[in-house]
Design a protein around this motif. Structure first.
Motif, PDB file in Angstrom:
ATOM      1  N   PRO A  41       5.766   2.225   1.986  1.00 37.76           N
ATOM      2  CA  PRO A  41       6.518   1.901   3.214  1.00 37.76           C
ATOM      3  C   PRO A  41       7.980   2.316   3.175  1.00 37.76           C
ATOM      4  CG  PRO A  41       6.066  -0.090   1.931  1.00 37.76           C
ATOM      5  CD  PRO A  41       5.287   1.021   1.280  1.00 37.76           C
ATOM      6  N   GLN A  42       8.538   2.546   1.980  1.00 37.79           N
ATOM      7  CA  GLN A  42       9.954   2.918   1.868  1.00 37.79           C
ATOM      8  C   GLN A  42      10.187   4.416   2.006  1.00 37.79           C
ATOM      9  OE1 GLN A  42      12.286   0.535   1.739  1.00 37.79           O
ATOM     10  NE2 GLN A  42      10.579  -0.926   1.822  1.00 37.79           N
ATOM     11  N   LEU A  43       9.139   5.210   1.820  1.00 35.05           N
ATOM     12  CA  LEU A  43       9.309   6.661   1.741  1.00 35.05           C
ATOM     13  C   LEU A  43       9.938   7.229   3.011  1.00 35.05           C
ATOM     14  CD1 LEU A  43       8.855   9.261   0.128  1.00 35.05           C
ATOM     15  CD2 LEU A  43       6.560   9.387   1.122  1.00 35.05           C
ATOM     16  N   LYS A  44       9.463   6.794   4.164  1.00 30.02           N
ATOM     17  CA  LYS A  44       9.959   7.372   5.420  1.00 30.02           C
ATOM     18  C   LYS A  44      11.442   7.082   5.635  1.00 30.02           C
ATOM     19  CE  LYS A  44       7.976   3.517   8.091  1.00 30.02           C
ATOM     20  NZ  LYS A  44       7.161   2.985   6.966  1.00 30.02           N
ATOM     21  N   TRP A  45      11.912   5.941   5.142  1.00 32.40           N
ATOM     22  CA  TRP A  45      13.327   5.606   5.313  1.00 32.40           C
ATOM     23  C   TRP A  45      14.205   6.392   4.333  1.00 32.40           C
ATOM     24  CZ3 TRP A  45      13.323   3.687   9.789  1.00 32.40           C
ATOM     25  CH2 TRP A  45      12.335   2.802  10.200  1.00 32.40           C
ATOM     26  N   VAL A  46      13.736   6.541   3.131  1.00 31.49           N
ATOM     27  CA  VAL A  46      14.489   7.323   2.143  1.00 31.49           C
ATOM     28  C   VAL A  46      14.613   8.779   2.598  1.00 31.49           C
ATOM     29  CG1 VAL A  46      14.502   8.190  -0.228  1.00 31.49           C
ATOM     30  CG2 VAL A  46      13.834   5.821   0.229  1.00 31.49           C
ATOM     31  N   VAL A  47      13.504   9.348   3.036  1.00 30.16           N
ATOM     32  CA  VAL A  47      13.507  10.743   3.486  1.00 30.16           C
ATOM     33  C   VAL A  47      14.379  10.911   4.726  1.00 30.16           C
ATOM     34  CG1 VAL A  47      12.051  12.560   4.475  1.00 30.16           C
ATOM     35  CG2 VAL A  47      11.279  11.302   2.458  1.00 30.16           C
ATOM     36  N   SER A  48      14.297   9.979   5.660  1.00 31.46           N
ATOM     37  CA  SER A  48      15.120  10.071   6.869  1.00 31.46           C
ATOM     38  C   SER A  48      16.601  10.044   6.514  1.00 31.46           C
ATOM     39  CB  SER A  48      14.789   8.914   7.822  1.00 31.46           C
ATOM     40  OG  SER A  48      13.448   8.998   8.269  1.00 31.46           O
ATOM     41  N   GLY A  49      16.979   9.208   5.559  1.00 28.72           N
ATOM     42  CA  GLY A  49      18.367   9.165   5.115  1.00 28.72           C
ATOM     43  C   GLY A  49      18.809  10.482   4.506  1.00 28.72           C
ATOM     44  N   MET A  50      17.928  11.124   3.757  1.00 32.69           N
ATOM     45  CA  MET A  50      18.267  12.410   3.145  1.00 32.69           C
ATOM     46  C   MET A  50      18.433  13.496   4.198  1.00 32.69           C
ATOM     47  SD  MET A  50      15.609  12.089  -0.042  1.00 32.69           S
ATOM     48  CE  MET A  50      15.926  13.682  -0.774  1.00 32.69           C
ATOM     49  N   VAL A  51      17.570  13.502   5.198  1.00 29.43           N
ATOM     50  CA  VAL A  51      17.671  14.495   6.272  1.00 29.43           C
ATOM     51  C   VAL A  51      18.980  14.313   7.031  1.00 29.43           C
ATOM     52  CG1 VAL A  51      16.664  15.283   8.455  1.00 29.43           C
ATOM     53  CG2 VAL A  51      15.173  14.796   6.498  1.00 29.43           C
ATOM     54  N   LEU A  52      19.309  13.078   7.369  1.00 27.88           N
ATOM     55  CA  LEU A  52      20.549  12.812   8.102  1.00 27.88           C
ATOM     56  C   LEU A  52      21.778  13.159   7.264  1.00 27.88           C
ATOM     57  CD1 LEU A  52      19.589   9.441   9.827  1.00 27.88           C
ATOM     58  CD2 LEU A  52      19.698  11.720  10.864  1.00 27.88           C
ATOM     59  N   PHE A  76      25.167  20.197  -4.507  1.00 30.14           N
ATOM     60  CA  PHE A  76      24.825  18.993  -3.744  1.00 30.14           C
ATOM     61  C   PHE A  76      23.639  19.224  -2.802  1.00 30.14           C
ATOM     62  CE2 PHE A  76      25.390  16.332   0.086  1.00 30.14           C
ATOM     63  CZ  PHE A  76      25.248  15.074  -0.502  1.00 30.14           C
ATOM     64  N   GLY A  77      23.836  20.084  -1.825  1.00 31.50           N
ATOM     65  CA  GLY A  77      22.806  20.263  -0.797  1.00 31.50           C
ATOM     66  C   GLY A  77      21.477  20.740  -1.340  1.00 31.50           C
ATOM     67  N   GLY A  78      21.536  21.671  -2.285  1.00 30.83           N
ATOM     68  CA  GLY A  78      20.291  22.181  -2.859  1.00 30.83           C
ATOM     69  C   GLY A  78      19.534  21.119  -3.622  1.00 30.83           C
ATOM     70  N   CYS A  79      20.271  20.202  -4.258  1.00 33.23           N
ATOM     71  CA  CYS A  79      19.610  19.103  -4.978  1.00 33.23           C
ATOM     72  C   CYS A  79      18.844  18.213  -4.002  1.00 33.23           C
ATOM     73  CB  CYS A  79      20.634  18.277  -5.749  1.00 33.23           C
ATOM     74  SG  CYS A  79      21.523  19.213  -7.010  1.00 33.23           S
ATOM     75  N   ILE A  80      19.472  17.933  -2.857  1.00 32.34           N
ATOM     76  CA  ILE A  80      18.772  17.136  -1.844  1.00 32.34           C
ATOM     77  C   ILE A  80      17.568  17.897  -1.310  1.00 32.34           C
ATOM     78  CG2 ILE A  80      18.972  16.102   0.455  1.00 32.34           C
ATOM     79  CD1 ILE A  80      21.820  15.402  -0.145  1.00 32.34           C
ATOM     80  N   ASN A  81      17.748  19.183  -1.045  1.00 33.49           N
ATOM     81  CA  ASN A  81      16.632  19.969  -0.515  1.00 33.49           C
ATOM     82  C   ASN A  81      15.483  20.059  -1.505  1.00 33.49           C
ATOM     83  OD1 ASN A  81      18.042  20.300   1.812  1.00 33.49           O
ATOM     84  ND2 ASN A  81      18.295  22.514   1.641  1.00 33.49           N
ATOM     85  N   HIS A  82      15.805  20.232  -2.785  1.00 29.10           N
ATOM     86  CA  HIS A  82      14.738  20.261  -3.788  1.00 29.10           C
ATOM     87  C   HIS A  82      14.017  18.918  -3.808  1.00 29.10           C
ATOM     88  CE1 HIS A  82      13.376  22.103  -7.831  1.00 29.10           C
ATOM     89  NE2 HIS A  82      12.492  21.198  -7.433  1.00 29.10           N
ATOM     90  N   SER A  83      14.788  17.850  -3.726  1.00 32.89           N
ATOM     91  CA  SER A  83      14.174  16.521  -3.677  1.00 32.89           C
ATOM     92  C   SER A  83      13.297  16.376  -2.439  1.00 32.89           C
ATOM     93  CB  SER A  83      15.260  15.448  -3.696  1.00 32.89           C
ATOM     94  OG  SER A  83      14.700  14.156  -3.774  1.00 32.89           O
ATOM     95  N   LEU A  84      13.723  16.952  -1.317  1.00 34.44           N
ATOM     96  CA  LEU A  84      12.910  16.891  -0.100  1.00 34.44           C
ATOM     97  C   LEU A  84      11.606  17.656  -0.242  1.00 34.44           C
ATOM     98  CD1 LEU A  84      15.634  17.148   2.699  1.00 34.44           C
ATOM     99  CD2 LEU A  84      14.056  15.236   2.320  1.00 34.44           C
ATOM    100  N   THR A  85      11.622  18.763  -0.993  1.00 32.34           N
ATOM    101  CA  THR A  85      10.351  19.466  -1.222  1.00 32.34           C
ATOM    102  C   THR A  85       9.388  18.581  -2.004  1.00 32.34           C
ATOM    103  OG1 THR A  85      10.992  20.542  -3.319  1.00 32.34           O
ATOM    104  CG2 THR A  85      11.537  21.697  -1.260  1.00 32.34           C
ATOM    105  N   LEU A  86       9.925  17.730  -2.877  1.00 31.08           N
ATOM    106  CA  LEU A  86       9.073  16.831  -3.649  1.00 31.08           C
ATOM    107  C   LEU A  86       8.634  15.636  -2.804  1.00 31.08           C
ATOM    108  CD1 LEU A  86      11.015  17.121  -6.989  1.00 31.08           C
ATOM    109  CD2 LEU A  86       8.843  18.201  -6.374  1.00 31.08           C
ATOM    110  N   ALA A  87       9.456  15.266  -1.823  1.00 28.41           N
ATOM    111  CA  ALA A  87       9.002  14.282  -0.844  1.00 28.41           C
ATOM    112  C   ALA A  87       7.844  14.854  -0.024  1.00 28.41           C
ATOM    113  CB  ALA A  87      10.158  13.879   0.071  1.00 28.41           C
TER     114      ALA A  87
END
Length: 322
Positions: A41-52, A76-87
């Motif tokens: 249930p937390q995944l969608k909120w964590v990912v939404s925060g990263m996108v924003l 910075f940005g690439g680290c978030i994007n890499h994390s988003l690929t894992l999301a």
């Protein structure tokens, strides 16, 4: 630095992947693990925060000089994007909204895709299923490098180049190894992604686009986080094809380091994989594991026995549907 690697072919195995029997054995002994399966249930909120966060970063970089755009893209940005690929990897297993809401998972993966800059999520889902079902499958598992990659990228300098170009190999290899028809979801993914890119360009110019795409490419190439690509399935010990890593980088990568556990139980969200290891510790503690993704990259480059050929392959006989 120019010495060629020692392997001249993949490691061929003629038995089934170990995750199949281990999953059955663990579930028989610890049926409570089934309770861990299902959505996070937390995944969608964590990912939404990263996108924003990335959208805000696009605004912040649009007035920077180019050198700082590239710096922040890598740092910075690439680290978030890499994390988003894992999301997106987690979401491909329907753990954002559950199996009964498969369509919601696909749409949400496209939302998570937005900061990456290029359409990715729908194609990843299409091929990732085969990676689990046919692990190491010749012509089926596109995570396995091609013979050309194994043959050419066999010296330290060439292996560094291969690591840098990894995003391109991951994008293009499926078209060579196991091409599949373009799906409606892939076209939607591309349409939504390019509409977002055009909107960012209209609002703040070219720099935010470069920040997003350059960050994705750089941090999926030669970067400490990208060590997980090598750590997961490259054969550092003969006969072992999947490895886990339990270090601190799991905190920013949705526990992708718990890769042995993930392949045993792909329907369990990354956030709950440490609990799998805790419950069934005797199955995992004795298996080979990595302690550092940076060390993994170092060994990959300088150990002659490790390179693109250091993968286990199998032949799967598929029953053709009439």
């Amino acid at each position: 630095m120019g010495k060629a690697g020692g392997r001249g072919d993949f490691e061929w195995m003629y038995n089934e992947q170990p995750h199949t029997w281990r999953r059955k054995e663990i579930l028989a002994k610890y049926p409570q693990i089934k309770a861990l399966m299902g959505p996070d249930p937390q995944l969608k909120w964590v990912v939404s925060g990263m996108v924003l966060t990335q959208i805000l970063a696009c605004y912040l970089v649009h007035d920077l000089s180019w050198k700082w755009v590239v710096f922040w893209a890598y740092a910075f940005g690439g680290c978030i994007n890499h994390s988003l690929t894992l999301a997106i990897h987690d979401i491909s297993h329907n753990v954002a909204f559950g199996n009964k809401q498969a369509r919601w998972n696909r749409w949400f993966a496209m939302f998570a895709n937005l900061p990456i800059g290029l359409p990715y999520s729908a194609s990843f889902k299409k091929y990732h299923i085969d990676h689990h079902r046919y692990l190491g499958g010749d012509g089926l598992d596109v995570d396995i490098p091609t013979d050309l990659e194994g043959w050419f990228f066999c010296t330290p300098i060439r292996k560094v180049l291969w690591l840098f170009l990894q995003p391109f190999f991951y994008a293009l290899r499926p078209l060579v190894v196991n091409p599949k028809p373009v799906t409606r979801l892939e076209m939607m993914n591309a349409g939504i992604q390019f509409a977002m890119d055009i909107l960012l360009y209209y609002l703040w110019g070219l720099k935010p686009i470069v920040y997003l795409i350059a960050g994705s490419i750089l941090c999926m190439g030669l970067h400490p986080i990208s060590g997980h690509f090598i750590a997961e399935h490259y054969m550092f010990l003969k006969g072992h094809e999947t490895y886990s890593y339990y270090g601190p980088l799991n905190l920013i990568t949705f526990n992708v380091g718990y890769h042995m556990e993930h392949h045993d139980f792909p329907s369990i969200p990354g956030s709950k994989l440490p609990e799998v290891k805790r419950i069934a510790a005797e199955y995992y503690d004795s298996l080979p594991q990595h302690t550092s993704w940076i060390r993994v990259l170092w060994d990959f480059v300088f150990d002659d026995s490790i390179g693109p050929y250091a993968r286990i392959k199998r032949e799967y006989k598929l029953v053709k549907q009439e």
